[in-house]
Design a protein around this motif. Sequence first.
Motif, PDB file in Angstrom:
ATOM      1  N   ARG A 196      77.494  21.993   5.103  1.00  0.00           N
ATOM      2  CA  ARG A 196      78.125  23.031   4.347  1.00  0.00           C
ATOM      3  C   ARG A 196      77.599  24.239   5.106  1.00  0.00           C
ATOM      4  O   ARG A 196      76.449  24.568   5.221  1.00  0.00           O
ATOM      5  CB  ARG A 196      77.544  23.032   2.847  1.00  0.00           C
ATOM      6  CG  ARG A 196      78.144  21.962   2.271  1.00  0.00           C
ATOM      7  CD  ARG A 196      77.867  21.935   0.646  1.00  0.00           C
ATOM      8  NE  ARG A 196      78.144  20.668   0.027  1.00  0.00           N
ATOM      9  CZ  ARG A 196      77.724  20.250  -1.166  1.00  0.00           C
ATOM     10  NH1 ARG A 196      76.652  20.892  -1.727  1.00  0.00           N
ATOM     11  NH2 ARG A 196      78.086  19.252  -1.652  1.00  0.00           N
ATOM     12  N   PRO A 197      78.327  25.433   4.989  1.00  0.00           N
ATOM     13  CA  PRO A 197      77.999  26.854   5.584  1.00  0.00           C
ATOM     14  C   PRO A 197      77.079  27.352   4.450  1.00  0.00           C
ATOM     15  O   PRO A 197      77.165  27.120   3.292  1.00  0.00           O
ATOM     16  CB  PRO A 197      79.354  27.501   5.666  1.00  0.00           C
ATOM     17  CG  PRO A 197      80.319  26.633   5.144  1.00  0.00           C
ATOM     18  CD  PRO A 197      80.076  25.309   4.626  1.00  0.00           C
ATOM     19  N   THR A 198      76.204  28.199   4.829  1.00  0.00           N
ATOM     20  CA  THR A 198      75.417  29.019   4.163  1.00  0.00           C
ATOM     21  C   THR A 198      76.157  30.120   3.709  1.00  0.00           C
ATOM     22  O   THR A 198      76.821  30.971   4.429  1.00  0.00           O
ATOM     23  CB  THR A 198      74.059  29.352   4.726  1.00  0.00           C
ATOM     24  OG1 THR A 198      73.713  28.034   5.264  1.00  0.00           O
ATOM     25  CG2 THR A 198      73.218  30.189   3.852  1.00  0.00           C
ATOM     26  N   LEU A 243      83.920  25.621   3.506  1.00  0.00           N
ATOM     27  CA  LEU A 243      83.724  24.500   4.490  1.00  0.00           C
ATOM     28  C   LEU A 243      85.422  23.897   4.811  1.00  0.00           C
ATOM     29  O   LEU A 243      85.832  23.491   6.088  1.00  0.00           O
ATOM     30  CB  LEU A 243      82.992  23.243   4.102  1.00  0.00           C
ATOM     31  CG  LEU A 243      83.102  21.882   4.979  1.00  0.00           C
ATOM     32  CD1 LEU A 243      82.308  22.275   6.602  1.00  0.00           C
ATOM     33  CD2 LEU A 243      82.172  21.031   4.244  1.00  0.00           C
ATOM     34  N   GLN A 244      86.055  23.781   3.786  1.00  0.00           N
ATOM     35  CA  GLN A 244      87.440  23.092   3.799  1.00  0.00           C
ATOM     36  C   GLN A 244      88.472  24.066   3.837  1.00  0.00           C
ATOM     37  O   GLN A 244      89.593  24.022   3.816  1.00  0.00           O
ATOM     38  CB  GLN A 244      87.586  22.418   2.527  1.00  0.00           C
ATOM     39  CG  GLN A 244      86.536  21.178   2.362  1.00  0.00           C
ATOM     40  CD  GLN A 244      86.920  20.332   3.162  1.00  0.00           C
ATOM     41  OE1 GLN A 244      86.500  20.165   4.368  1.00  0.00           O
ATOM     42  NE2 GLN A 244      87.761  19.344   2.896  1.00  0.00           N
ATOM     43  N   ASN A 245      88.135  25.320   4.151  1.00  0.00           N
ATOM     44  CA  ASN A 245      89.085  26.516   4.104  1.00  0.00           C
ATOM     45  C   ASN A 245      90.414  26.222   5.140  1.00  0.00           C
ATOM     46  O   ASN A 245      91.352  26.323   4.431  1.00  0.00           O
ATOM     47  CB  ASN A 245      88.412  27.618   4.647  1.00  0.00           C
ATOM     48  CG  ASN A 245      89.428  28.988   4.594  1.00  0.00           C
ATOM     49  OD1 ASN A 245      89.749  29.397   3.360  1.00  0.00           O
ATOM     50  ND2 ASN A 245      90.058  29.378   5.656  1.00  0.00           N
ATOM     51  N   ASP A 246      90.245  25.769   6.278  1.00  0.00           N
ATOM     52  CA  ASP A 246      91.341  25.472   7.286  1.00  0.00           C
ATOM     53  C   ASP A 246      92.214  24.408   6.425  1.00  0.00           C
ATOM     54  O   ASP A 246      93.446  24.621   6.683  1.00  0.00           O
ATOM     55  CB  ASP A 246      90.794  25.125   8.612  1.00  0.00           C
ATOM     56  CG  ASP A 246      90.052  26.413   9.412  1.00  0.00           C
ATOM     57  OD1 ASP A 246      90.184  27.457   8.819  1.00  0.00           O
ATOM     58  OD2 ASP A 246      89.489  26.139  10.317  1.00  0.00           O
ATOM     59  N   LEU A 247      91.328  23.129   6.131  1.00  0.00           N
ATOM     60  CA  LEU A 247      92.506  22.236   5.592  1.00  0.00           C
ATOM     61  C   LEU A 247      93.223  22.494   4.283  1.00  0.00           C
ATOM     62  O   LEU A 247      94.591  22.411   4.264  1.00  0.00           O
ATOM     63  CB  LEU A 247      91.224  20.994   5.193  1.00  0.00           C
ATOM     64  CG  LEU A 247      92.170  19.852   4.601  1.00  0.00           C
ATOM     65  CD1 LEU A 247      93.135  19.366   5.449  1.00  0.00           C
ATOM     66  CD2 LEU A 247      91.064  18.899   4.160  1.00  0.00           C
TER      67      LEU A 247
END
Length: 128
Positions: free
Chosen positions: A11-13, A38-42
């Motif tokens: 997970r990004p901070t 984290l899941q933004n592109d998907l």
Amino acid sequence: MNREENLRKIRPTINLEIQAESEVEQFQNEVLRPILKLQNDLLMQVFIQYCHQRKGLFFKLSEKDKSLYIDQSIRKDMKFKHYLEGIIAGHFTLEEYQLFLQNEEELTKRMIHLLIQRLQSQLLLLTK
């Protein structure tokens, strides 16, 4: 390393200036926001594919109507909404999932609200 550690590690901070006042806010800021990032592109691609499956109407709309389309698609198409929720919830640890279940109604509202905001802010830029 186990699943829980791996999920937290990828997970990004997200640095927020505001301190969470409640357990629900803390969950939103420490779990939901990083997973959405984290899941933004998907999530973006899933929504774009959703639009294409509906004859691409979204891409012909005005900016205001695109924003409304995003909101309405996610809130009213329950199958699609649950699909998106699954993409996000699949990144919960077991402990986070238990906490989510204790506050499911409130956290689901927050999750969907954050997701809609994220898609609106990015898709409006992509489709100009």
